[in-house]
Design an enzyme around this catalytic site. Structure first.
Site, short mmCIF file in Angstrom:
data_model
loop_
_atom_site.label_atom_id
_atom_site.label_comp_id
_atom_site.label_asym_id
_atom_site.label_seq_id
_atom_site.Cartn_x
_atom_site.Cartn_y
_atom_site.Cartn_z
N LYS A 111 40.10 37.20 43.21
CA LYS A 111 40.19 37.46 44.50
C LYS A 111 39.53 36.40 45.38
CE LYS A 111 41.45 40.42 46.33
NZ LYS A 111 42.66 40.47 47.11
N HIS A 147 49.87 45.86 42.03
CA HIS A 147 48.81 45.81 42.78
C HIS A 147 47.78 47.04 42.81
CE1 HIS A 147 46.94 47.27 46.85
NE2 HIS A 147 46.61 46.28 46.78
O1 GKR Z 1 39.67 45.72 47.21
O2 GKR Z 1 38.73 44.09 47.86
C1 GKR Z 1 39.76 44.71 47.61
C2 GKR Z 1 41.12 44.10 47.49
O3 GKR Z 1 41.37 42.87 48.10
C3 GKR Z 1 42.08 44.88 47.81
O4 GKR Z 1 41.96 45.56 49.24
C4 GKR Z 1 43.51 44.36 47.86
O5 GKR Z 1 44.43 45.28 48.53
O6 GKR Z 1 43.46 44.14 45.50
C5 GKR Z 1 44.16 44.06 46.75
C6 GKR Z 1 45.06 43.03 46.77
O7 GKR Z 1 45.41 42.59 45.46
O8 GKR Z 1 45.32 42.42 47.80
MG MG Z 2 46.85 41.13 46.59
#
Ligand code: GKR
Ligand code: MG
Length: 435
Positions: free
Chosen positions: A201, A333
């Site tokens: 991420k 996702h």
């Molecule tokens: O939980 O911080 C998070 C993720 O960034 C999530 O909000 C995203 O929707 O995991 C997700 C993604 O793959 O974009």
């Molecule tokens: Mg994503």
């Protein structure tokens, strides 16, 4: 006398569970993640379950629809869809036009998805009931397994060591703000779960720091497929500059730049560089957006679906067929979730002939559970699909009560990563793309 299996009682229980201080493009995770547990009880005493979003608008939508589903047969999914569509009002502007006005980090929490989300919430619980009635696992209701276990990936986050509020003891993962700490996090997660691919991420630190993090992972885990997801927090120019640094390292590039147009601009340039495919859970999030991507010649080549907001397990099977037709890849996702969601995703993915990459899951970031038997166990990075009737997981009533109590006391009613980040840094704007 015949026994009625009509749905008689519907219970929606909001829950909250510990969530670590994970960094992302919008800010940082709050100490508690919200979900809802849906229970459909039949006249005959069977209980079908599911897990879905737990933010306030979703709870209100579920509560509004629940009364009109009482009396329905668990087999009447089409009728359930009709009733949900009649009850849940979409906002005045919907689809990509509406979503285009903002970068939606977590599309599942967006109101424009309410019909699909509510349908999915009840559909999975009805399939759980159908499975119990037929004596068959949910995967069999979806056409039967094409694989008996579903691969997941190690989903790494930059993170702080603990929340600013310190509502409970720090998590076991520690701080991850440097390439070295990221590699330690990956080793820890892979040792525990056996994952065979890694997702980072991004969109939280500077793009160059994050590229250095990914290159450190590539060095530490040679041959392991790697992905990076800045959640559209990079301009087109930054996206191209960073992918250049990562030449030969990425399996796919997930949502680097904002909007389908931004992704298309990145794709055009990358084509000339012979680079990796683009994946998304941000610009192809429903069938209308799928069509837009197709109309534009498919700049996005991998759809990261999520049954919670694509309209359920059956709708995701339809999406899978469309992806095959258009020669697109498909994977999943994830947002913060517990075992019911994970098991529903596993039944779905076990039934999909087209599943081209290991799925995302936030599961390792959670340390609580709502299902009997506690935390689900991965084998070599995969989860085996259950073979008992229905979803194959049942609720642990004591845990459910405890997690509901968390909800009552945590004070969070809607996820707000931006407001949470402002507690650490009052000057943080959350403006995207930030880099
Ligand atoms: O939980 O911080 C998070 C993720 O960034 C999530 O909000 C995203 O929707 O995991 C997700 C993604 O793959 O974009
Ligand atoms: Mg994503």
């Amino acid at each position: 006398m015949t026994t009625s299996h009509a749905i008689r009682h519907i219970r929606i229980t909001p829950i909250a569970f510990r969530d670590p201080p994970l960094l992302n493009a919008a800010g940082i995770h709050e100490p508690w993640a919200l979900r809802s547990i849906i229970e459909l009880e039949t006249d005959s005493g069977l209980v079908g379950i599911n897990e879905s979003y737990g933010d306030l608008p979703m709870l209100e939508a579920l509560a509004k629809v629940a009364p009109v589903l009482v009396g329905l047969s668990p087999w009447s999914i089409n009728e359930m869809v009709t009733r949900v569509a009649a009850m849940v009002t979409p906002p005045a502007h919907t689809g990509s036009e509406f979503l285009g006005q903002q970068v939606s980090l977590a599309p599942g929490t967006h109101v424009s998805k309410n019909v699909a989300k509510v349908v999915s919430a009840f559909e999975v619980a009805m399939l759980d009931l159908q499975g119990q009635l037929a004596g068959a696992p949910v995967v069999d209701l979806l056409g039967g397994p094409v694989r008996d276990r579903v691969p997941y990936s190690a989903y790494l986050f930059y993170k702080y060591a603990e929340h600013i509020e310190k509502p409970y003891a720090p998590d076991a993962w520690g701080e991850a703000l440097t390439p070295e700490q990221l590699v330690i996090q990956a080793r820890q997660m892979i040792a525990q779960y056996g994952f065979k691919s890694i997702k980072l991420k991004a969109g939280a630190l500077t793009p160059d720091e994050e590229a250095a993090g990914l290159l450190a992972l590539a060095k530490a885990f040679p041959g392991t497929p790697l992905r990076m997801d800045p959640n559209a927090n990079w301009s087109v120019a930054t996206s191209l500059r960073i992918v250049e640094q990562l030449r030969g390292v990425l399996e796919y590039y997930e949502d680097p730049a904002p909007g389908l147009e931004g992704m298309a601009a990145v794709a055009r340039q990358m084509e000339q560089m012979g680079e990796v495919p683009l994946a998304t859970n941000m610009v192809v999030t429903d069938f209308a957006e799928f069509r837009r991507n197709a109309d534009m010649g498919c700049p996005v080549q991998i759809v990261l679906s999520d049954h919670h907001y694509w309209g359920g397990l059956r709708a995701t099977q339809q999406l899978s067929r469309l992806c095959s037709t258009f020669d697109l890849g498909l994977s999943m996702h994830s947002n913060s979730h517990l075992g019911v969601s994970l098991m529903a995703m596993t039944h779905l993915c076990a039934s999909l002939p087209l599943l081209t990459y290991a799925c995302d899951t936030h599961y390792p970031w959670q340390d609580e559970e709502v299902v009997e038997g506690g935390r689900l166990r991965f084998e070599d990075g995969s989860l085996r699909v259950t073979t008992t009737p229905g979803l194959g997981v049942t609720l642990d009533r004591t845990s459910l009560a405890r997690l509901h109590d968390n909800y009552l006391h945590c004070g969070i009613r809607n996820r707000d990563d931006l407001a949470q980040m402002r507690k650490y840094n009052p000057a943080f704007t959350g403006t995207q793309p930030r880099f």
